[in-house]
Scaffold this motif. Sequence first.
Motif, short mmCIF file in Angstrom:
data_model
loop_
_atom_site.label_atom_id
_atom_site.label_comp_id
_atom_site.label_asym_id
_atom_site.label_seq_id
_atom_site.Cartn_x
_atom_site.Cartn_y
_atom_site.Cartn_z
N GLU A 49 -34.72 16.19 50.31
CA GLU A 49 -35.41 16.39 49.03
C GLU A 49 -34.92 15.31 48.06
OE1 GLU A 49 -37.82 18.16 47.26
OE2 GLU A 49 -37.03 16.86 45.69
N LYS A 50 -35.84 14.53 47.52
CA LYS A 50 -35.44 13.41 46.66
C LYS A 50 -34.77 13.88 45.36
CE LYS A 50 -39.89 12.78 44.28
NZ LYS A 50 -39.58 13.51 43.06
N SER A 58 -43.23 23.72 43.17
CA SER A 58 -42.85 25.03 43.71
C SER A 58 -42.06 25.89 42.74
CB SER A 58 -42.10 24.86 45.03
OG SER A 58 -42.98 24.35 46.00
N TRP A 64 -48.55 33.27 41.23
CA TRP A 64 -49.57 34.16 41.82
C TRP A 64 -49.49 34.08 43.33
CZ3 TRP A 64 -54.80 34.94 39.03
CH2 TRP A 64 -54.61 34.96 37.65
N VAL A 188 -36.41 10.18 51.31
CA VAL A 188 -36.76 9.49 52.55
C VAL A 188 -37.51 8.22 52.14
CG1 VAL A 188 -38.10 9.59 54.69
CG2 VAL A 188 -36.84 11.60 53.90
N GLY A 399 -50.76 26.57 46.60
CA GLY A 399 -49.91 26.54 47.79
C GLY A 399 -48.68 27.43 47.72
N GLY A 401 -48.48 30.79 46.88
CA GLY A 401 -48.72 32.09 47.53
C GLY A 401 -48.86 31.97 49.04
C1 LIG Z 1 -48.93 24.41 36.92
C2 LIG Z 1 -49.10 24.89 38.32
C3 LIG Z 1 -49.54 26.20 38.57
C4 LIG Z 1 -49.69 26.66 39.88
N1 LIG Z 1 -49.94 27.99 40.11
C5 LIG Z 1 -49.95 28.46 41.39
C6 LIG Z 1 -50.05 29.85 41.65
O1 LIG Z 1 -50.04 30.69 40.75
N2 LIG Z 1 -50.13 30.27 42.93
C7 LIG Z 1 -50.11 29.39 43.97
O2 LIG Z 1 -50.24 29.81 45.12
N3 LIG Z 1 -49.92 28.07 43.74
C8 LIG Z 1 -49.83 27.59 42.49
N4 LIG Z 1 -49.63 26.26 42.25
C9 LIG Z 1 -49.55 25.35 43.38
C10 LIG Z 1 -48.23 25.45 44.10
O3 LIG Z 1 -47.15 25.41 43.18
C11 LIG Z 1 -48.15 24.28 45.09
O4 LIG Z 1 -49.32 24.22 45.87
C12 LIG Z 1 -46.95 24.41 46.01
O5 LIG Z 1 -45.78 24.65 45.28
C13 LIG Z 1 -46.83 23.12 46.83
O6 LIG Z 1 -45.62 23.15 47.51
P1 LIG Z 1 -45.14 21.84 48.25
O7 LIG Z 1 -43.89 22.20 48.95
O8 LIG Z 1 -46.27 21.30 49.06
O9 LIG Z 1 -44.93 20.76 47.10
P2 LIG Z 1 -43.79 20.59 45.99
O10 LIG Z 1 -43.28 21.89 45.52
O11 LIG Z 1 -44.35 19.66 44.98
O12 LIG Z 1 -42.62 19.90 46.81
C14 LIG Z 1 -42.70 18.59 47.29
C15 LIG Z 1 -41.30 18.02 47.21
O13 LIG Z 1 -41.25 16.77 47.91
C16 LIG Z 1 -40.26 15.97 47.28
N5 LIG Z 1 -40.46 14.59 47.72
C17 LIG Z 1 -41.52 13.79 47.47
N6 LIG Z 1 -41.35 12.58 48.07
C18 LIG Z 1 -40.16 12.63 48.73
C19 LIG Z 1 -39.44 11.70 49.53
N7 LIG Z 1 -39.92 10.48 49.82
N8 LIG Z 1 -38.24 12.06 50.03
C20 LIG Z 1 -37.73 13.31 49.77
N9 LIG Z 1 -38.39 14.23 49.01
C21 LIG Z 1 -39.59 13.90 48.50
C22 LIG Z 1 -40.52 16.23 45.80
O14 LIG Z 1 -39.40 15.90 45.02
C23 LIG Z 1 -40.87 17.71 45.78
O15 LIG Z 1 -39.75 18.52 45.45
C24 LIG Z 1 -49.45 25.76 40.96
C25 LIG Z 1 -49.00 24.46 40.72
C26 LIG Z 1 -48.79 24.04 39.42
C27 LIG Z 1 -48.24 22.67 39.17
#
Ligand SMILES: Cc1cc2nc3c(=O)[nH]c(=O)nc-3n(C[C@H](O)[C@H](O)[C@H](O)COP(=O)(O)OP(=O)(O)OC[C@H]3O[C@@H](n4cnc5c(N)ncnc54)[C@H](O)[C@@H]3O)c2cc1C
Length: 443
Positions: A49-50, A58, A64, A188, A399, A401
Amino acid sequence: MFQFHENSPLSFQDPLPESADVVIIGGGVIGICTALNLVKRGHSVVVCEKGRVAGEQSSRNWGWVRSTGRDADEVPIAMDATNIWEQFGSQLGEGIGFKRAGVSAFAKSEKEIAEFEWWIENVAKKYNLDTRLLSRREANDMAGTPSGNWLGGMYTASDGRAEPFTAVPTIAKALQSTGGVIRESCAVRIIETKAGKVSSVVTEHGEIKTSRVLCSAGAWSTLFLSNLGIDLPQLAVKGTVARTAPVDNFFEGAGVFDDICIRRRQDGGYTIATGFCQHYIGANSFRYLFKFVPSMGSASELIPLPGRDPTQQAFFRRHWGADDVSPFEELRVNNPPSSGLALNGFRRRLAKNVPQLADVELTETWAGAIDATPDVVPVMDSVDSCPGLFLATGFSGHGFGIGPGAGKVMADLIDGQDSGYDLSRFRFARFSDGSKMRPGPAI
Ligand SMILES: Cc1cc2nc3c(=O)[nH]c(=O)nc-3n(C[C@H](O)[C@H](O)[C@H](O)COP(=O)(O)OP(=O)(O)OC[C@H]3O[C@@H](n4cnc5c(N)ncnc54)[C@H](O)[C@@H]3O)c2cc1C
């Protein structure tokens, strides 16, 4: 201002091994839940995790946990995910903050009621999801507006809510105690290949030999993949959120009250947000413009803005190698400023649609960059051109939920097992094989 990376009480600084069965890029809900599934099956897994675990989407989301209103192909995965959230809640304690408190959407027009009916008939019934229409009386009773603001509504009692700020770090602690390795402040930089197949990842702290890598880098995925010559049409849009001070509990679940959305919090307040999103225009906005045209019609509250989006490539693409400082080290946690325009709208919209919260104090505000795809559903797939590379990204604002279910799907894909779901809707090739972009529904 709420500073997620400073406030997060749990940190993860495991030493990196020389090799692992699977390396996961990104410690959000998707990366952490995939890793937990793989470790439980006996694989050695490293999550890099960067910045901070759950430092970006997240932790910044609304919390929700819903199947209501989703794209049909997401629903069975989301329903299973809700069951996993429930298990997390009972096994991992209050950091998860899960409660099956229901999700509702209230309607002011016959058109909205017709859309709810369509979704219940064509999607909910197909999967035996318990979504039902609310009569005028039921809707107004549930919304706490006996004066009769609402014509009706749609309600799923089995949906729930969880606490984003603490839930994913709590799951990550469980992953660590099961044997998973998690390293924060560990970007990464690149993926190395041998004979066209994944052979290692190079992080800012050294190389890890591996044959399987998951890119679950959220809004950074397009930038990361561009350096490998892989094109993923995904754009970041900014959503602004606020929370209230503790107030009387007039509504226990999560609900869409026309143009404003609320969710009861474990701390006795409400999380407040709207569909109002902003997009900073950059080179990718033009690169992917035509792919995003079909979804623009449904994004009535999307405002394009001038400004720098750190997750986008510039017009002249930047490339970096194993020894170069990568863009992921230059911004550890993307913490965009919340929008004054959105916050002003909250007050007006609350006064109109949720009078119980019209004058409540907003104690914190924050924003997050959402990873949106042209058809508003994620990619969950392997990459044909790079055997050993898998993608789980573009969850397009929903993403959190589905995260635990998506983690299981990705563990199955990485493990070479049949997930049991129809994943064709989520294939990567849809962006390049001439498929028409078909945006999923949005409640
Ligand atoms: C304002 C808002 C409201 C939302 N409301 C909802 C909701 O109510 N219900 C719901 O289901 N979803 C909701 N979502 C969407 C949900 O939060 C996301 O779809 C979900 O958290 C995505 O998870 P993820 O692990 O794919 O991405 P992220 O949580 O963005 O994690 C990706 C991680 O990758 C890391 N990263 C990136 N590049 C690198 C690299 N090269 N090397 C190492 N690490 C790296 C980043 O630092 C980050 O921490 C909402 C999102 C937002 C922003």
